[in-house]
Design a protein around this motif. Structure first.
Motif, short mmCIF file in Angstrom:
data_model
loop_
_atom_site.label_atom_id
_atom_site.label_comp_id
_atom_site.label_asym_id
_atom_site.label_seq_id
_atom_site.Cartn_x
_atom_site.Cartn_y
_atom_site.Cartn_z
N ARG A 1 18.12 -71.07 69.78
CA ARG A 1 18.03 -71.60 68.42
C ARG A 1 17.90 -70.48 67.40
O ARG A 1 18.52 -70.51 66.33
CB ARG A 1 16.86 -72.58 68.33
CG ARG A 1 17.05 -73.85 69.16
CD ARG A 1 16.01 -74.89 68.84
NE ARG A 1 14.67 -74.50 69.28
CZ ARG A 1 14.16 -74.77 70.48
NH1 ARG A 1 14.90 -75.42 71.37
NH2 ARG A 1 12.94 -74.40 70.80
N VAL B 1 21.40 -75.18 57.78
CA VAL B 1 21.65 -76.27 58.73
C VAL B 1 23.15 -76.43 58.97
O VAL B 1 23.60 -76.57 60.11
CB VAL B 1 21.05 -77.59 58.19
CG1 VAL B 1 21.53 -78.78 59.02
CG2 VAL B 1 19.53 -77.52 58.20
N ARG C 1 24.46 -75.33 62.66
CA ARG C 1 24.81 -76.56 63.38
C ARG C 1 23.69 -77.05 64.29
O ARG C 1 23.93 -77.59 65.37
CB ARG C 1 26.11 -76.36 64.18
CG ARG C 1 27.30 -76.02 63.30
CD ARG C 1 28.58 -75.91 64.08
NE ARG C 1 29.71 -75.60 63.22
CZ ARG C 1 30.97 -75.47 63.64
NH1 ARG C 1 31.25 -75.61 64.93
NH2 ARG C 1 31.93 -75.18 62.79
N ARG D 1 18.41 -80.67 61.23
CA ARG D 1 17.62 -80.14 60.11
C ARG D 1 16.18 -79.85 60.52
O ARG D 1 15.63 -78.80 60.18
CB ARG D 1 17.65 -81.15 58.95
CG ARG D 1 16.94 -80.63 57.69
CD ARG D 1 16.97 -81.67 56.59
NE ARG D 1 16.30 -81.20 55.38
CZ ARG D 1 16.89 -80.56 54.40
NH1 ARG D 1 18.20 -80.33 54.46
NH2 ARG D 1 16.21 -80.16 53.34
N SER D 2 15.56 -80.79 61.27
CA SER D 2 14.16 -80.58 61.67
C SER D 2 14.03 -79.38 62.60
O SER D 2 13.08 -78.60 62.50
CB SER D 2 13.62 -81.84 62.35
OG SER D 2 14.39 -82.15 63.52
N THR E 1 16.11 -76.78 62.73
CA THR E 1 16.36 -75.58 61.93
C THR E 1 15.12 -75.20 61.14
O THR E 1 14.71 -74.03 61.12
CB THR E 1 17.53 -75.83 60.96
OG1 THR E 1 18.69 -76.18 61.71
CG2 THR E 1 17.82 -74.59 60.13
N HIS E 2 14.50 -76.17 60.48
CA HIS E 2 13.32 -75.89 59.68
C HIS E 2 12.17 -75.37 60.54
O HIS E 2 11.50 -74.38 60.18
CB HIS E 2 12.89 -77.16 58.94
CG HIS E 2 11.78 -76.93 57.95
ND1 HIS E 2 10.45 -77.00 58.30
CD2 HIS E 2 11.82 -76.62 56.62
CE1 HIS E 2 9.72 -76.75 57.24
NE2 HIS E 2 10.51 -76.51 56.21
#
Length: 255
Positions: free
Chosen positions: A16, A37, A41, A44-45, A47-48
């Protein structure tokens, strides 16, 4: 759990983080969360959450509301042999070359179908269309790439061909036949010459750098306006800088 989250559930933390770091490039130095995001790809959660951990590690920075590469990554990059030893060996001769030509001087090494730009000296008149240190240049349409490929083994050349040779300008070589013909001509003159193949109005002259076992490891180039960069004028200085760097780099202890 969404389908996207299920698809990425098997990814480890390093995967990640790598996806997030890979979202940045020369054209995307700072990214909002939404842009990050879209480019990495990941959900969102995810990535954050991953980006928040990377901020704490110093891998990312977040001035205002936009993410960018953190200082810790820059610090670590300086420890890589290609940055540390090659740059240390070449830098005095790059400075001499810049002083002699008053043109942009670049140092690069092959990375797959691209050239990793290791060092660059621009002086007081930088050309904004040129890439920055750390950028990847297409090997098939850069003098740095051609200078390295001319002395590389067949698998390295084939990798560039297999990756595709997209047209950057009307002068870009886009076929294997054209590339191989150009590479065959380079050793006789000891120089690679790129005439507006990567950027309109920009030409480049490059020479290879060799390691202690005689294998090509990098190249050095002079780049500038096409009307000013000529092989007969810049070529001798470029070859001299490349030869001096080869000797200096080969004197380092075994890596």
């Amino acid at each position: 759990m969404s389908p996207a989250e299920r698809d990425t559930g098997s990814l480890g933390g390093l995967d990640r983080a790598a996806a997030i770091l890979g979202a940045f490039d020369e054209q995307h130095r700072e990214l909002s969360l939404a842009a990050l995001v879209a480019r990495c790809r990941l959900p969102r959660s995810t990535t954050h959450r991953t980006a928040d951990k990377m901020l704490k590690l110093g891998w990312l920075d977040k001035p205002a509301a936009r993410y960018r590469i953190g200082n810790r990554i820059f610090e670590l990059s300086g420890l890589a042999p290609v940055r540390h030893q090659l740059r240390e060996a070449a830098l005095p001769f790059l400075q001499d070359l810049h002083h002699a030509t008053r043109m942009t001087v670049q140092l690069g090494t092959l990375s797959g179908a691209h050239v990793l730009l290791v060092e660059k000296i621009t002086g007081h008149r930088p050309m904004p269309m040129l890439s920055q240190v750390g950028a990847l240049l297409p090997a098939h349409c850069s003098a740095l790439g051609l200078a390295i490929l001319a002395y590389s083994d067949e698998p390295a050349v084939q990798a560039v061909i297999d990756a595709g040779m997209p047209r950057r300008t009307p002068r870009t070589m886009t076929t294997a036949t054209a590339l191989r013909r150009e590479l065959a001509a380079i050793p006789d003159r000891g120089l690679a010459v790129e005439r507006e193949e990567g950027n309109i109005g920009i030409s480049c002259v490059a020479a290879p750098i060799f390691g202690p076992l005689g294998a090509v490891v990098a190249a050095v180039s002079v780049t500038g306006p096409a009307a000013l960069v000529r092989a007969d004028r810049a070529g001798p200085a470029v070859r001299l800088a490349a030869a001096a760097t080869s000797r200096a780099y080969s004197s380092f202890p075994s890596r």
